[in-house]
Motif scaffolding. Structure first.
Motif, PDB file in Angstrom:
ATOM      1  N   SER A 142      34.376   7.455  54.127  1.00  0.00           N
ATOM      2  CA  SER A 142      35.834   7.998  53.558  1.00  0.00           C
ATOM      3  C   SER A 142      36.443   8.614  54.805  1.00  0.00           C
ATOM      4  N   THR A 187      38.198   3.678  45.422  1.00  0.00           N
ATOM      5  CA  THR A 187      39.000   4.371  44.556  1.00  0.00           C
ATOM      6  C   THR A 187      39.094   6.116  44.773  1.00  0.00           C
ATOM      7  N   SER A 188      37.953   6.427  45.178  1.00  0.00           N
ATOM      8  CA  SER A 188      37.735   8.035  45.542  1.00  0.00           C
ATOM      9  C   SER A 188      38.393   8.307  46.986  1.00  0.00           C
ATOM     10  N   SER A 189      38.571   7.216  47.894  1.00  0.00           N
ATOM     11  CA  SER A 189      38.883   7.689  49.394  1.00  0.00           C
ATOM     12  C   SER A 189      40.368   7.517  49.391  1.00  0.00           C
ATOM     13  N   MET A 203      27.683   5.838  46.433  1.00  0.00           N
ATOM     14  CA  MET A 203      28.542   5.074  45.527  1.00  0.00           C
ATOM     15  C   MET A 203      28.699   3.699  45.991  1.00  0.00           C
ATOM     16  N   ASP A 219      28.577   8.515  52.414  1.00  0.00           N
ATOM     17  CA  ASP A 219      29.844   8.065  51.739  1.00  0.00           C
ATOM     18  C   ASP A 219      30.940   9.026  52.444  1.00  0.00           C
ATOM     19  N   ALA A 223      33.982   2.129  44.114  1.00  0.00           N
ATOM     20  CA  ALA A 223      34.090   3.513  43.798  1.00  0.00           C
ATOM     21  C   ALA A 223      34.556   4.431  44.888  1.00  0.00           C
ATOM     22  N   LEU A 224      34.201   3.760  46.455  1.00  0.00           N
ATOM     23  CA  LEU A 224      34.450   4.473  47.366  1.00  0.00           C
ATOM     24  C   LEU A 224      36.071   4.085  47.624  1.00  0.00           C
TER      25      LEU A 224
END
Length: 346
Positions: A312, A8-10, A1, A308, A5-6
């Protein structure tokens, strides 16, 4: 990512931020939006430090809670880990509190449970100077006291995390040995990278990891280098800790100060707490890593080959793990005092 994006996803957790400690002043509080705009989901805000006493701490926590509660569309006061999840799902910033130095309880251990019920989730043992609990990192540290052990016992009972930032090395070692729960450094940097007495040696970093704890890297320029707030220098400190103890024990605690003038006034007033010759005299010129630099930090982690999943964890997963281990439902102390079993509906 990629970095965006990280974020957003973390879950992104900054473990220490500093709003002005003036209980009748709301002018800076809207700047909490800096965390939201930087992708931060959780922040811990300081309600008192150093020489400040019980009254000052309670006035500040009441002030913050009142302002935040009135803006529940943007912010959520933390009671449990579930609140952090709920805040993220609803696009709000989850806010908890911390105390920098046990002077906030004076000589009254029973205050710990009250602070916890009001949202304080970690507390320092000392703030640069010695106190009833133990030694500060810029004082003649005599180690953890008998009173300090009682404080740790009560913190563990109610669910408050013990923190050794600003604490003397001997006292910090004593805390690590005594505690049965994870211990953290909420905003500290490795002394191996920059030699400052406010930073911590490798053996304390290793000891912290041995408790299951987390070392959160500080973003203040004089603890990173020669008043250096570059993302690259911050990453150097972070990478040292990652290489030493692994990504499972690293987090973010930027120590971002919103009112530089107030900080400068504290430095001039509190000579014992901020002695000359250690860089504090830069005052309002102090450089700070901003929450807005988190995306740059992630880019440096990616460039260095971090996985990734490890990124996170560093962004917030490790602090969630500690919270799940240590935190307890607010009000547990009062329920236990009445003989009510936690989890049983009254």
């Amino acid at each position: 990512m990629n970095a965006k994006a990280l974020i957003t996803s973390s879950l992104v957790w900054d473990n220490h931020g500093c709003m002005p400690l003036r209980p009748l002043d709301q002018d800076f509080l809207p700047q909490l939006e800096l965390y939201r705009s930087s992708g931060v989901d959780v922040v811990m805000i300081n309600v008192g430090f150093g020489e400040q006493g019980v009254e000052e701490h309670f006035r500040m926590i009441a002030h913050f809670r009142h302002w935040i509660s009135a803006r529940s569309d943007r912010y959520l006061l933390i009671d449990s880990v579930d609140d952090i999840v709920r805040a993220r799902e609803t696009g709000r910033l989850a806010i908890g509190f911390d105390i920098e130095g046990a002077n906030g309880i004076g000589d009254q251990i029973s205050l710990i449970s009250t602070y916890y019920d009001l949202g304080v989730r970690w507390m320092l043992m000392a703030y640069n100077r010695n106190n009833r609990v133990g030694g500060g990192c810029q004082d003649d540290d005599g180690g953890l006291t008998a009173f300090g052990r009682q404080v740790l016992d009560e913190m563990a009972r109610v669910g408050m995390v013990a923190c050794c930032t600003h604490t003397g090395y001997r006292t910090a070692r004593d805390v690590m040995e005594y505690s049965e729960k994870p211990v953290i450094f909420s905003h500290s940097n490795p002394r191996a990278i920059w030699d400052h007495p406010r930073n911590i040696p490798d053996d304390l970093i290793t000891a912290c990891a041995g408790t299951g704890g987390v070392v959160c890297l500080n973003g203040i320029g004089i603890f990173l280098g020669a008043n250096d707030s570059s993302s690259e220098t911050y990453f150097r400190h972070m990478d040292h800790v990652v290489q030493l103890v692994g990504a499972d024990h690293v987090g973010i605690g930027l120590d971002y100060v919103f009112d530089r003038q107030e900080l400068d006034e504290y430095i001039k007033k509190m000579r014992d707490t901020f002695p000359p010759g250690l860089g504090y005299e830069v005052g309002e010129g102090l450089k700070l890593v901003s929450p807005a630099q988190i995306e740059e930090l992630i880019e440096l982690q990616i460039k260095a080959g971090y996985h990734d999943n490890d990124i996170s964890k560093i962004l917030g997963g490790n602090l969630v793990r500690v919270a799940n281990i240590v935190w307890k439902p607010a009000g547990i102390a009062s329920r236990e005092a009445r003989g009510v079993t936690p989890g049983v509906v009254e």
